[in-house]
Design an enzyme around this catalytic site. Structure first.
Site, PDB file in Angstrom:
ATOM      1  CE1 TYR A 243      -4.164  -2.154   1.187  1.00 55.31           C
ATOM      2  CE2 TYR A 243      -2.353  -3.325   2.015  1.00 55.31           C
ATOM      3  CZ  TYR A 243      -3.525  -3.479   1.659  1.00 55.31           C
ATOM      4  OH  TYR A 243      -4.584  -4.447   1.770  1.00 55.31           O
ATOM      5  CG  HIS A 251      -8.608   0.349  -2.782  1.00 53.25           C
ATOM      6  ND1 HIS A 251      -9.091  -0.527  -2.389  1.00 53.25           N
ATOM      7  CD2 HIS A 251      -9.251   1.484  -3.221  1.00 53.25           C
ATOM      8  CE1 HIS A 251     -10.393  -0.036  -2.117  1.00 53.25           C
ATOM      9  NE2 HIS A 251     -10.604   1.013  -2.743  1.00 53.25           N
ATOM     10  CE  LYS A 283      -4.640  -5.386  -4.588  1.00 53.73           C
ATOM     11  NZ  LYS A 283      -6.217  -5.358  -5.040  1.00 53.73           N
TER      12      LYS A 283
END
Length: 308
Positions: A243, A251, A283
């Site tokens: 993070y 997020h 991601k």
């Protein structure tokens, strides 16, 4: 060098490090950017699977980081609990009984010197009963006067001047016993360990014990030193979630996998799987190679790209 008294005490039991002090938990999270995992129950909270309380369990990598940076010390918690003698237990039980009797006496005195304490629900129900009684009395009087037809609605509606006696709250003090660390038979001064190696020699800690665990500690430190927050990443196909700030506000931008060597070969399908999984979860996937000789980390980011 920071004194052991000023450092955070990580209480180790069954090879896991727990933090019980709320102030220490706040310091670890806000000042040192480590999140841990809460495992305690909150009796008054219905959704126990979403929100948990103290103690906080730290990841092994977080423990190693805190101890190596001289922020925390390890405590052999079972050994810190000294077995009290029968005389000490009897004295403690006597003190607890005296304290309970004192609290009951204080409560009884407070109740005698003030009106009875009633909850809001009890006050509401009492007020409704008084209003119904007053409405029924008014209807009876109206019926006697030959005005029953006009008084039908008054049975279901209270008179305008109906009032209920006000509730008065009684203030009193309840003494809560201190934590177990203040007991006479709890003493951790003889079982503090300021280094990971000394804790290993004592047999209360064993992490890291092999190359993969050393690689995880090295990668964790490397990301932490760049200002990142880390959490467990097993749900997203990696070792960590990375993070850019506190996980309560941000997020994760990366899911990270630890490799024991920067030149370690990977099957092509594993690389494709990491790329696609990272894209589905919005991601990028980090392949973090640890060089155990140079004590350095190399990073490779994988993203799934469309063609055509």
């Amino acid at each position: 060098m920071t004194s052991t008294k000023a450092r955070i005490h990580l209480r180790v039991a069954n090879k896991k490090a727990y933090v019980w002090d709320v102030e220490d938990i706040a310091t670890i999270r806000t000042k040192h950017r480590l999140c841990g995992v809460f495992t305690g129950t909150l009796p008054h909270l219905s959704q126990q699977n979403l929100f948990l309380g103290v103690p906080m369990v730290l990841l092994p990598e977080e423990v190693v980081l805190l101890v190596e940076n001289e922020i925390a010390v390890l405590v052999d918690d079972p050994k810190a609990h000294i077995q009290p003698s029968v005389v000490e237990l009897q004295r403690w039980n006597l003190k607890e009984k005296e304290l309970a009797q004192l609290q009951l006496a204080q409560l009884a005195t407070a109740l005698e010197n003030s009106p009875a304490v009633m909850s809001e629900e009890a006050v509401r129900k009492r007020k409704e009963r008084e209003l119904k009684k007053q409405a029924a009395a008014a209807a009876a009087k109206a019926a006697e006067a030959g005005l029953l037809a006009e008084a039908d609605n008054s049975i279901f509606s209270p008179p305008e001047n109906a009032t209920a006696p006000p509730a008065v709250d009684t203030q009193y003090t309840v003494v809560i016993p201190a934590s177990s660390t203040s007991f006479e038979w709890y003493n951790d001064s003889a079982c503090l360990y300021t280094t990971v190696q000394s804790a290993k020699d004592a047999g209360i800690w064993e992490y890291p014990s092999n190359l993969h665990e050393r690689a995880k500690c090295g990668v964790f430190r490397g990301l932490w030193e760049q200002g990142m927050y880390m959490g467990g990443g097993i749900k997203f196909g990696g070792d960590y979630l990375v993070y850019p700030g506190d996980p309560l506000r941000y997020h994760a931008h990366f899911s990270a996998t630890v490799l024991e060597s920067p030149t370690l070969s990977l099957p092509p399908m594993e690389i494709v799987a990491h790329g696609r999984l990272g894209t589905v979860t919005k991601k990028s996937h980090l392949l973090c190679g640890w060089d155990d000789e140079k004590k350095e980390v190399s990073y490779l980011s994988i993203e799934w790209a469309g063609f055509g």
